[in-house]
Design a protein around this motif. Sequence first.
Motif, PDB file in Angstrom:
ATOM      1  N   LEU A 413      -5.406 -50.884  -3.090  1.00  0.00           N
ATOM      2  CA  LEU A 413      -4.665 -51.414  -4.228  1.00  0.00           C
ATOM      3  C   LEU A 413      -3.364 -50.673  -4.527  1.00  0.00           C
ATOM      4  N   MET A 432      -8.829 -49.567 -11.483  1.00  0.00           N
ATOM      5  CA  MET A 432      -9.524 -50.631 -10.767  1.00  0.00           C
ATOM      6  C   MET A 432     -10.606 -50.059  -9.837  1.00  0.00           C
ATOM      7  N   VAL A 435     -13.604 -49.338 -11.971  1.00  0.00           N
ATOM      8  CA  VAL A 435     -14.365 -50.562 -12.248  1.00  0.00           C
ATOM      9  C   VAL A 435     -15.327 -50.858 -11.097  1.00  0.00           C
TER      10      VAL A 435
END
Length: 460
Positions: A413, A432, A435
């Motif tokens: 990412l 992210m 998560v």
Amino acid sequence: MKGLRSFFAHTGSLDLTEGDPIRLLIRFSIPIFLSTLLQTLYGTVDTIVIGRYLGGDAIAATGLTQPLVFMVLGGIIGLCSGTSFITSQLVGAHDETGVRKSIAASALISLGGALVVSAIVIPLIPAMLRLLKCPDTLFSGSSVYLYWIFGGILATTLFNFAFSEIRALGDSTTPLIFLAIVAVLNVFFNILFVGSFHWGYHGIGAATLLVTLLAAIGCLSYAVIRFPEFRLRQSDWNLSWRFIWKHLYNAVPTALQFSVTAIGIIVLQSAINTLGPKAISVISAGCRFEWLAAIPHTAIGITLATYTAQNIGAGKLDRIHLGVKACLKAMIAWTLFAAIFMILFSNQIADLFFGTYAEPDHYRLLRTYFFCTCPFYVFLGTIHIFRNTIQGMGLPTIPFIGGIGELLARAGLSYWFLGMWGYVGVSIAGPMAWVFTGTLLFLYYELKIKRSSLEELHRI
């Protein structure tokens, strides 16, 4: 010697297998919280001193090295923690001979790992900085800082070995005394070496190494004086390969999990480094404050690791589930408070780090960074709770897989988001990854561990 024994006589190990789980967790976690706070303050004080005496570029030069430091020293910490889980299980099983042998095995594995790691990483410092895309203007300062930090790997290992084993025995209180003294000395030596002697990067590195060595000497001395288990006999060193392998089975995946996570951070840092010194310095400062805000997460996780290991050794699975539920509620409450605080007071946090060097861009970039990260802190807390619980059960594989997933998420990412959203994209890439990993560990605990009996867990 008798005087020292008397001085420490009021402290001792805590049996986490008997009594009210909530009260025990609170009692055990408070010293860990304070200890973690003091350890985190080492790095934060470094950053504040650097910013106030040397400026923003110096924050950037030391800040961009942190993923490398985390990769190497995190692996050492994981190695020490992983072996101590076995010690905790033997404490819960009331196997005194096994505890002494476990301390001996942990010492061999930890110190052996430190020597190997030192021999590998110190010659590779320039190559690692180039791989990290360190800007040329920051290369010299970053190199000096890393040589000091990696030159003290053995001291770091001795400290974390003693600290982990003392905690495994159920004592989370007394090491706090040494850390409090060392934290004060850390502030003193940083100001003395950097502010008064003007040693620059050498001063920051020398202060960090000195206080780490003092912490190691203090913890080891205390352990030998206070705990009979640390006064090893010749027979305690007669270790079978099966017994050593049991420790390695927990220690190596735990160490790799730390290092693999750090590799993902390195990829992310290399993306950050393309944004220039100002962005690097702001994110470095933001990360430092995030580490302070995450101290309760860390304390809860470390507490659960020891609590879980002792209760697994005692065969009390229901107590573990009660402890996890209570810690999860506390984590969520703290996360909401910390996130709101950082967003509301981002300007004051920027002033804390940059002082008179603060510019309008520093305030803007730090505020943006916190807006990108704070909403996801609950997932970071989830990682700490379930990773440590699962590792305390002697099941290191799933946390290691979670670490691999976190690496892939950060790596995949960081540059993708950088290309689409620039600074905002880099800021949100790390959350992210939280998560992904937090969700994976939570689901594994809920769907697998909570539905398994003690016998089934031993077969996993």
